[in-house]
Design an enzyme around this catalytic site. Sequence first.
Site, short mmCIF file in Angstrom:
data_model
loop_
_atom_site.label_atom_id
_atom_site.label_comp_id
_atom_site.label_asym_id
_atom_site.label_seq_id
_atom_site.Cartn_x
_atom_site.Cartn_y
_atom_site.Cartn_z
N GLY A 156 -7.93 3.65 3.10
CA GLY A 156 -7.68 2.57 2.15
C GLY A 156 -8.74 2.40 1.08
O GLY A 156 -8.52 1.65 0.12
N ASP B 110 -1.59 -0.72 6.08
CA ASP B 110 -1.85 -0.10 7.38
C ASP B 110 -3.34 0.08 7.64
O ASP B 110 -3.74 0.40 8.75
CB ASP B 110 -1.15 1.25 7.49
CG ASP B 110 -1.81 2.30 6.61
OD1 ASP B 110 -2.13 2.00 5.45
OD2 ASP B 110 -2.01 3.43 7.09
N SER C 38 -5.40 5.59 -4.33
CA SER C 38 -5.17 6.98 -4.68
C SER C 38 -4.97 7.18 -6.18
O SER C 38 -4.20 6.45 -6.82
CB SER C 38 -3.94 7.51 -3.94
OG SER C 38 -3.64 8.83 -4.36
N ASP D 158 0.86 -1.18 0.00
CA ASP D 158 0.00 0.00 0.00
C ASP D 158 0.90 1.24 0.00
O ASP D 158 2.08 1.16 0.36
CB ASP D 158 -0.89 -0.03 1.24
CG ASP D 158 -1.76 1.21 1.37
OD1 ASP D 158 -2.31 1.65 0.35
OD2 ASP D 158 -1.88 1.73 2.50
N ARG E 114 -11.97 6.96 -3.14
CA ARG E 114 -12.48 8.21 -2.59
C ARG E 114 -14.01 8.22 -2.46
O ARG E 114 -14.55 8.54 -1.40
CB ARG E 114 -12.01 9.36 -3.47
CG ARG E 114 -12.08 10.72 -2.82
CD ARG E 114 -11.62 11.79 -3.80
NE ARG E 114 -10.31 11.46 -4.34
CZ ARG E 114 -9.92 11.76 -5.58
NH1 ARG E 114 -10.74 12.39 -6.40
NH2 ARG E 114 -8.71 11.45 -6.00
N ASN F 149 -3.55 9.80 -7.12
CA ASN F 149 -2.33 10.60 -7.12
C ASN F 149 -1.09 9.76 -6.85
O ASN F 149 -0.01 10.29 -6.59
CB ASN F 149 -2.43 11.69 -6.05
CG ASN F 149 -3.67 12.55 -6.20
OD1 ASN F 149 -3.91 13.10 -7.27
ND2 ASN F 149 -4.47 12.65 -5.15
N ASP G 294 -0.14 5.00 1.09
CA ASP G 294 -0.32 5.93 2.22
C ASP G 294 -0.23 5.20 3.55
O ASP G 294 -1.01 4.28 3.82
CB ASP G 294 -1.68 6.62 2.11
CG ASP G 294 -1.83 7.39 0.80
OD1 ASP G 294 -0.94 8.18 0.48
OD2 ASP G 294 -2.85 7.19 0.10
#
Length: 246
Positions: A63, A199, A141, A16, A66, A143, A18
Amino acid sequence: MTQLGLPDTVQACLFDLDGVVTQTAVVHAAAWKETFDAFLREHEGPQARPFDEVADYDEYVDGRPRADGVRSFLASRGIELPEGDPGDPPDARTVHGLGNRKNELLLERIRTGGVDAYEGTLRYLEAVRARGLATAIVSSSANCRDVLRAVGAEHFFDVRIDGVVATERHLPGKPHPDTFLAAARDLGVEPERAAVFEDALAGMDAGRSGGFGYVVGVDRVGQSDALYAHGANVVVKDLAELGGEQ
């Protein structure tokens, strides 16, 4: 593969972004809080209960893609909004409008505050690559590529499955395992021979339901018990704890 803290059967590592590779989870949480708190005040008035950056973030948005995060959190407060369109402006009172507002705030925070990687993760990635294991970044994401480039970590990964790729391939996001399964497939590795590093509780669920050979929970916020409950084989505060030092 004791040097990496993984079973010998593991041939690929799926990470992952972030909270595992980059220190952006806290930035995401702050952007979600600003977005939801403004919406809740407008929707319910000054007595509205604010978004909790730890409990609400972990349970409903961390996770997840959006729009799924927007739906999940609003449902927890008994609120429904029109779906709208992915191109909705950030002030639109729709699921996609709220999501776009959050992304606008996130990018502004990244522009002004920058992005940092976890040094323990970068060292672990170097060790994983040195031992010849395949690697993928798996993130909800959109991004993802820009963030990896910002911290100079794009070269660590053979495959990238992010929000952009998931949309192109119509892959449901975490807690569904589809994005991780796509990464393993692109690497030519069976799920039972891949390790997942996450996480988020939704990421743990994805690792467990996808039948992956090993699931590593990364506990940055003191939720070790919850990570185990959602399917982690082992939980560490930093990937440096697994070994892999050169």
